[in-house]
Motif scaffolding. Structure first.
Motif, PDB file in Angstrom:
ATOM      1  N   PRO A  22      -1.224  17.383   3.122  1.00 21.42           N
ATOM      2  CA  PRO A  22      -1.599  16.736   3.280  1.00 21.42           C
ATOM      3  C   PRO A  22      -2.158  16.444   4.325  1.00 21.42           C
ATOM      4  N   ARG A  77      -9.000   9.759  -4.485  1.00 21.07           N
ATOM      5  CA  ARG A  77      -7.979   9.290  -5.040  1.00 21.07           C
ATOM      6  C   ARG A  77      -6.604  10.333  -5.794  1.00 21.07           C
ATOM      7  N   ARG A 137      -6.907  13.121  -4.906  1.00 28.75           N
ATOM      8  CA  ARG A 137      -5.918  13.726  -3.737  1.00 28.75           C
ATOM      9  C   ARG A 137      -4.498  13.346  -3.659  1.00 28.75           C
ATOM     10  N   CYS A 138      -4.918  11.868  -3.262  1.00 28.75           N
ATOM     11  CA  CYS A 138      -3.570  11.042  -3.630  1.00 28.75           C
ATOM     12  C   CYS A 138      -2.515  11.250  -4.159  1.00 28.75           C
ATOM     13  N   ASP A 141      -1.088  14.508  -3.584  1.00 29.59           N
ATOM     14  CA  ASP A 141      -0.309  14.580  -2.751  1.00 29.59           C
ATOM     15  C   ASP A 141       1.277  14.345  -2.812  1.00 29.59           C
ATOM     16  N   LEU A 195       0.771  10.225  -3.680  1.00 26.25           N
ATOM     17  CA  LEU A 195       0.904   9.175  -3.393  1.00 26.25           C
ATOM     18  C   LEU A 195       0.075   8.001  -4.376  1.00 26.25           C
ATOM     19  N   PRO A 244      -2.297   6.039  -5.509  1.00 25.12           N
ATOM     20  CA  PRO A 244      -3.690   5.795  -5.074  1.00 25.12           C
ATOM     21  C   PRO A 244      -4.426   4.821  -4.624  1.00 25.12           C
ATOM     22  N   VAL A 249      -3.737   2.720   0.175  1.00 22.17           N
ATOM     23  CA  VAL A 249      -3.120   3.915   1.063  1.00 22.17           C
ATOM     24  C   VAL A 249      -4.525   4.971   0.325  1.00 22.17           C
ATOM     25  N   ALA A 250      -5.289   5.351  -0.671  1.00 28.33           N
ATOM     26  CA  ALA A 250      -6.143   6.229  -0.404  1.00 28.33           C
ATOM     27  C   ALA A 250      -7.464   5.266   0.847  1.00 28.33           C
ATOM     28  N   GLN A 300      -5.247   7.332   3.596  1.00 28.79           N
ATOM     29  CA  GLN A 300      -6.229   9.211   3.471  1.00 28.79           C
ATOM     30  C   GLN A 300      -7.370   9.149   3.308  1.00 28.79           C
TER      31      GLN A 300
END
Length: 128
Positions: free
Chosen positions: A45, A77, A79-80, A83, A85, A87, A91-92, A95
């Protein structure tokens, strides 16, 4: 939509200007899409750092993503989630900004992209 407007940092703007010269790609949004995908391809990340929105380069989410703006949102989203996280929109959005700026920095690394062929070759590299 988790991002409505995208404003780049001055550093990212300067890096994109150099990339435009090297690749011949004239549109900020096209280079930004490449940058996002390059960063999303990385296994780690992005480092959570504060990124200023201090340039005059600004675009809407729809301009950034073009016809595929929903696909880019889904990639961020996903990828969140990968990782670990949440989404959600906040946060999205954070990121996305981190990935975008990391990707621009990767592409702007000296001698990494000297022409459009280098940019295309970068996307064809096999994962190790």
């Amino acid at each position: 939509m988790f991002v409505k407007q995208i404003r780049l940092s001055s550093q990212a703007r300067d890096q994109l200007i150099r990339l435009k010269t090297r690749t011949g790609i004239q549109n900020w949004n096209v280079l930004c899409r490449w940058a996002l995908c390059v960063s999303l391809k990385e296994p780690t990340p992005p480092t959570p750092v504060e990124i200023p929105a201090d340039s005059n380069v600004e675009m809407t989410w729809e301009t950034f993503g073009g016809d595929n703006y929903e696909l880019y949102a889904a990639l961020v989203r996903e990828r969140c989630v990968q990782d670990g996280l949440d989404p959600d929109d906040e946060v999205a959005a954070a990121q996305f900004r981190l990935h975008l700026h990391r990707g621009i920095s990767y592409l702007a690394t000296p001698n990494k992209i000297k022409n459009i062929g280098d940019l295309v070759a970068l996307t064809c590299e096999a994962k190790s």
